[in-house]
Write an enzyme that holds these catalytic residues in place. Structure first.
Site, PDB file in Angstrom:
ATOM      1  CE1 TYR A   1     -46.765  17.634  28.151  1.00 34.34           C
ATOM      2  CE2 TYR A   1     -49.010  16.796  28.224  1.00 34.34           C
ATOM      3  CZ  TYR A   1     -47.910  17.335  28.861  1.00 34.34           C
ATOM      4  OH  TYR A   1     -47.953  17.585  30.215  1.00 34.34           O
TER       5      TYR A   1
ATOM      6  CE  LYS B   1     -46.694  21.254  28.622  1.00 32.07           C
ATOM      7  NZ  LYS B   1     -47.817  20.867  29.505  1.00 32.07           N
TER       8      LYS B   1
END
Length: 300
Positions: free
Chosen positions: A138, A166
């Site tokens: 992330y 992400k």
């Protein structure tokens, strides 16, 4: 977890709280069912809009277990980790595994600015501690730095169960580079900006992690669904209709606007946890105006 399920719109779910800032389990269950019934493809527990940094280990586990149990396999559940210390992150990953999550999402450590070698070893240690689970990186520059494309590629190629990421940078060039470097690996890259769902899909992302899907799951998932169905014009039209609502949130301190808009639409998720405060009335009226213009305001 079937890796084919790592796509679509994942929502970093809001954590509703009571007036005394206790986890509101009843409202959390309502939130889970609302977003699933309105089409989201997955849930991220303890994302940044879930205020993970506000909870002790006991509440962290309670939230995770509640989400897993209430979801009951209807959509995959990822659990976010935002710890600084490697051993703490490993402990949380193992807790998530025990609670039954389908995968792990790991934010780079806050406050510090580790080297690529230090970050690689951090991510590898966490992934190695839960080899049965898929792990996603992330990248969130809000913490003070961004991951390099070299680091992401090395991690994707050398750590078997790190299968995606992400990217919340909002930098289309950086997102493209993450995708370009890993496109031969079936590495699942999600966009992390709600205003860029269409753009992210157009350059090869498999979906997006969108906080606004907490309040507006219908339109957010439709942007994705229409794109996948080949209705590119319909997808882009929805993205443009929606973007002023998301951009309006930038006038509030993070992550206050997510709960503001949820409460405006009657979702009763409670206040942001202090030191954050709900937005003042003039800003709430501005949010309502933008929601009304996009036909996303529940009838007043």
């Amino acid at each position: 977890m079937n890796l084919e399920q790592i796509k679509g719109i994942f929502v970093p779910i809001i954590t509703p709280v009571t007036e005394d800032e206790k986890v509101d389990v009843k409202r959390l269950k309502e939130q889970i069912n609302y977003i699933i019934e309105n089409g989201v493809h997955g849930i991220l527990a303890h994302g940044s809009n879930g205020e993970f940094y506000m909870f002790d280990d006991e509440d962290y586990e309670l939230i995770t277990k509640t989400i897993v149990e209430e979801t009951a396999g209807r959509v995959p559940v990822l659990m976010g980790i935002g710890a600084i210390r490697t051993s703490k992150a490993v402990k949380l990953a193992q807790m998530g595994k025990k609670a039954g999550v389908d995968g792990i999402s790991v934010l780079q450590p806050m406050f510090l600015k580790p080297t690529d070698e230090e970050l690689f070893l951090y991510f590898k240690a966490i992934a190695d501690s839960v080899p049965e689970l898929p792990v996603l990186l992330y990248n969130n520059p809000r913490i003070g730095y961004t991951m390099s494309a070299d680091l992401v590629e090395k991690t994707a190629r050398e750590v078997t169960n790190i299968v995606g990421m992400k990217d919340s940078s909002g930098d289309i060039n950086q997102l493209m580079e993450f995708i370009r470097r890993t496109r031969d690996l079936e590495f699942k890259v999600f966009g992390g900006k709600d205003t860029m769902i269409y753009a992210s899909l157009a350059i090869g992302a498999v979906g997006a992690v969108c906080s606004t899907a907490n309040m507006f799951p219908g339109i957010v998932t439709d942007i994705y669904n229409k794109y996948i169905e080949g209705d590119l014009k319909g997808s882009l039209d929805l993205q443009y209709r929606f973007n002023p609502v998301r951009m309006a949130q930038d006038k509030a301190s993070f992550p206050v606007a997510t709960k503001d808009m949820a409460n405006i639409n009657g979702m009763k998720v409670g206040n942001p946890i202090k030191p954050n405060l709900p937005s003042k009335e003039n800003l709430l009226e501005f949010f309502k105006e933008k929601m009304r213009e996009a036909d996303l305001l529940v009838k007043e």
